[in-house]
Design an enzyme around this catalytic site. Structure first.
Site, PDB file in Angstrom:
ATOM      1  N   LYS A 111       0.582  -1.169   0.265  1.00 45.16           N
ATOM      2  CA  LYS A 111      -0.083   0.203   0.264  1.00 45.16           C
ATOM      3  C   LYS A 111       1.119   1.222   0.459  1.00 45.16           C
ATOM      4  O   LYS A 111       0.419   2.199  -0.440  1.00 45.16           O
ATOM      5  CB  LYS A 111      -1.396  -0.016   1.351  1.00 45.16           C
ATOM      6  CG  LYS A 111      -2.026  -1.099   1.380  1.00 45.16           C
ATOM      7  CD  LYS A 111      -3.170  -1.016   2.307  1.00 45.16           C
ATOM      8  CE  LYS A 111      -4.353  -1.593   2.227  1.00 45.16           C
ATOM      9  NZ  LYS A 111      -5.518  -1.161   2.230  1.00 45.16           N
ATOM     10  N   LYS A 192      -4.455  -9.594  -6.085  1.00 44.94           N
ATOM     11  CA  LYS A 192      -5.171 -10.144  -4.882  1.00 44.94           C
ATOM     12  C   LYS A 192      -6.731  -8.748  -5.178  1.00 44.94           C
ATOM     13  O   LYS A 192      -6.535  -7.888  -5.441  1.00 44.94           O
ATOM     14  CB  LYS A 192      -5.287  -9.992  -3.144  1.00 44.94           C
ATOM     15  CG  LYS A 192      -5.798  -8.885  -2.616  1.00 44.94           C
ATOM     16  CD  LYS A 192      -5.459  -9.252  -0.715  1.00 44.94           C
ATOM     17  CE  LYS A 192      -6.088  -7.997  -0.839  1.00 44.94           C
ATOM     18  NZ  LYS A 192      -7.204  -7.377  -0.282  1.00 44.94           N
ATOM     19  N   LYS A 195     -11.040  -3.813  -2.586  1.00 44.63           N
ATOM     20  CA  LYS A 195     -12.476  -2.791  -3.294  1.00 44.63           C
ATOM     21  C   LYS A 195     -11.717  -2.105  -3.007  1.00 44.63           C
ATOM     22  O   LYS A 195     -12.493  -1.350  -3.753  1.00 44.63           O
ATOM     23  CB  LYS A 195     -13.601  -2.726  -1.942  1.00 44.63           C
ATOM     24  CG  LYS A 195     -12.265  -2.666  -1.158  1.00 44.63           C
ATOM     25  CD  LYS A 195     -14.236  -2.698   0.581  1.00 44.63           C
ATOM     26  CE  LYS A 195     -13.713  -3.959   1.364  1.00 44.63           C
ATOM     27  NZ  LYS A 195     -12.398  -3.337   2.270  1.00 44.63           N
TER      28      LYS A 195
HETATM   29  P1  ATP Z   1      -8.398  -3.104   0.833  1.00 47.55           P
HETATM   30  O1  ATP Z   1      -8.363  -3.061  -0.454  1.00 47.55           O
HETATM   31  O2  ATP Z   1      -9.446  -1.019   1.474  1.00 47.55           O
HETATM   32  O3  ATP Z   1      -7.707  -3.617   1.752  1.00 47.55           O
HETATM   33  P2  ATP Z   1      -9.952  -5.462   0.724  1.00 47.55           P
HETATM   34  O4  ATP Z   1     -10.599  -5.573  -0.575  1.00 47.55           O
HETATM   35  O5  ATP Z   1      -8.308  -6.225   0.626  1.00 47.55           O
HETATM   36  O6  ATP Z   1      -9.962  -3.371   0.869  1.00 47.55           O
HETATM   37  P3  ATP Z   1     -10.836  -5.615   3.916  1.00 47.55           P
HETATM   38  O7  ATP Z   1     -11.574  -4.855   4.289  1.00 47.55           O
HETATM   39  O8  ATP Z   1      -8.681  -5.076   3.315  1.00 47.55           O
HETATM   40  O9  ATP Z   1     -10.893  -5.918   2.221  1.00 47.55           O
HETATM   41  O10 ATP Z   1     -10.267  -7.161   4.092  1.00 47.55           O
HETATM   42  C1  ATP Z   1     -11.623  -7.380   4.418  1.00 47.55           C
HETATM   43  C2  ATP Z   1     -12.071  -9.022   4.663  1.00 47.55           C
HETATM   44  O11 ATP Z   1     -11.626  -9.555   3.486  1.00 47.55           O
HETATM   45  C3  ATP Z   1     -10.740  -9.531   5.295  1.00 47.55           C
HETATM   46  O12 ATP Z   1     -11.025 -10.873   5.701  1.00 47.55           O
HETATM   47  C4  ATP Z   1      -9.359 -10.607   4.374  1.00 47.55           C
HETATM   48  O13 ATP Z   1      -9.082 -11.455   4.227  1.00 47.55           O
HETATM   49  C5  ATP Z   1     -10.870 -10.594   3.494  1.00 47.55           C
HETATM   50  N1  ATP Z   1     -10.799 -11.011   1.533  1.00 47.55           N
HETATM   51  C6  ATP Z   1     -10.086  -9.365   0.929  1.00 47.55           C
HETATM   52  N2  ATP Z   1      -9.052  -9.154  -0.023  1.00 47.55           N
HETATM   53  C7  ATP Z   1      -9.961 -10.827  -0.504  1.00 47.55           C
HETATM   54  C8  ATP Z   1      -9.676 -11.639  -1.270  1.00 47.55           C
HETATM   55  N3  ATP Z   1      -9.333 -10.644  -2.751  1.00 47.55           N
HETATM   56  N4  ATP Z   1     -10.234 -12.813  -1.559  1.00 47.55           N
HETATM   57  C9  ATP Z   1     -10.547 -13.452  -0.531  1.00 47.55           C
HETATM   58  N5  ATP Z   1     -11.004 -12.568   0.435  1.00 47.55           N
HETATM   59  C10 ATP Z   1     -10.087 -11.761   0.854  1.00 47.55           C
HETATM   60 MG    MG Z   2      -7.029  -5.301   2.504  1.00 46.84          MG
END
Ligand code: ATP
Ligand code: MG
Length: 328
Positions: A111, A192, A195
């Site tokens: 990040k 990965k 969002k």
């Molecule tokens: P950001 O980009 O803001 O970090 P994010 O999509 O990574 O958003 P988080 O809020 O960081 O989402 O994570 C929320 C939950 O979703 C955590 O349990 C994380 O492990 C899971 N998660 C995030 N991305 C993935 C993915 N690509 N596949 C499976 N699980 C995910």
């Molecule tokens: Mg995340």
């Protein structure tokens, strides 16, 4: 009964990755666990956020948790910034964290890469996450694969605190789903799905309309081979779509391979899109009923109150162990 804690950042609308890697397992866990599900808005501000958009995302995330099956009679759903004990314990845990170990976290590296300025809270995010978990005497943390390293650090910090001061924290275990733990970006299938990705085409949002889902899946990066086969190394795009399809439909990867033998990607992609739409449609209907309801506020008020009770007790113990404040 064992205790579960898990948090999601209101940093955008949830993706199908968040659903398959996190929320889907939460729904099962709440049947026989004491569950705390947190909207971690203080984590979201470790990168710049628009004030109004953040407010909207917080509410939207709460509605999505419930629409996806979190039941407020069984689980505690609350907003991190409404329970001040999180930042208080977070600060205390920062004082036993080392800069070196925080700089080694891959999320921090990812990040902060290429950014002109990086907030110090992006570096100190993991001790706050440790506080989130430790306040509730959590036994199990269900997360996607990307959070494994932060969980390991949480365990180390808990152990370090217990050894240095007093044995008060439960050492949590991580729980990662067998399928769907790491859904990849549709445009860059070696990273990965996230969002907060700037490229909207890289993820399926849980609120995307059927047409949009179809369009995004059809433009997902695959390869020129035309063979539906699971091979993460050499065919990351196709393998990712297969994982999404398997998780959404309940079909096995082998069954999917067999069903599309000799058929190319056109029909396969259409079926992947349909499977996603089938999962998301009922969730979106419930979401629309909840998003502007008073019931949503009542659930969040009740959640913050319940979470505070447990969190304040743990905070008081930790302050006493560290020698903060006065003896009361
Ligand atoms: P950001 O980009 O803001 O970090 P994010 O999509 O990574 O958003 P988080 O809020 O960081 O989402 O994570 C929320 C939950 O979703 C955590 O349990 C994380 O492990 C899971 N998660 C995030 N991305 C993935 C993915 N690509 N596949 C499976 N699980 C995910
Ligand atoms: Mg995340």
């Amino acid at each position: 009964m064992k205790t579960i804690f898990s948090g999601i950042q209101p940093s955008g609308t949830l993706t199908i990755g968040n659903y398959l890697g996190a929320i889907q397992q939460f729904v099962e866990f709440q049947e026989d666990h004491d569950c705390y599900f947190c909207i971690v808005d203080e984590h979201a501000i470790t990168v710049p956020q628009d004030r109004l958009k953040l407010r909207q995302n917080i509410r939207s995330l709460a509605a999505l948790y419930l629409a996806a099956g979190i039941n407020s009679d069984k689980s505690t759903l609350f907003i991190q910034s409404e329970v001040p004990a999180h930042t208080q314990l977070g600060w205390m845990l920062q004082s036993i964290s080392y800069i070196g170990e925080l700089e080694r976290m891959t999320q921090f590296k990812d990040k902060s890469a290429g950014k002109e300025t990086v907030s110090s809270s992006l570096l100190t995010y993991p001790p706050l996450m440790a506080a989130d978990i430790l306040l509730y005497k959590t036994d199990i943390v269900p997360v996607g694969d990307d959070q494994k390293q932060h969980l390991e650090l949480t365990r180390n910090l808990a152990q370090r605190f217990n050894n240095k001061f007093n044995d008060i924290f439960t050492i949590p275990e991580v729980h990662i789903p067998k399928v769907g733990a790491r859904i990849m970006s549709l445009q860059e299938p070696t990273s990965k799905m996230s969002k907060s990705d700037e490229n909207e085409k890289s993820f399926i949002s849980m609120l995307d309309e059927p047409k949009k889902i179809e369009k995004k899946i059809k433009s997902a990066i695959t390869d020129s081979e035309g063979i539906v086969k699971f091979d993460k190394e050499n065919k990351p795009g196709v393998s990712n779509l297969m994982t999404i399809y398997a998780s959404c439909s309940g079909k096995s990867v082998e069954a999917i391979e067999a069903a599309y033998a000799g058929k190319g990607y056109g029909e396969f992609k259409q079926d992947v899109a349909n499977a996603i739409v089938d999962v998301l449609k009922p969730i979106q209907e419930r979401y629309n009923e909840l998003i502007n309801s008073e019931a949503l506020d009542e659930i969040l008020d009740k959640g913050a109150e319940k979470a505070s009770l447990t969190a304040n007790k743990s905070l008081a113990k930790a302050k006493k162990a560290m020698g903060l404040g006065r003896v009361k």
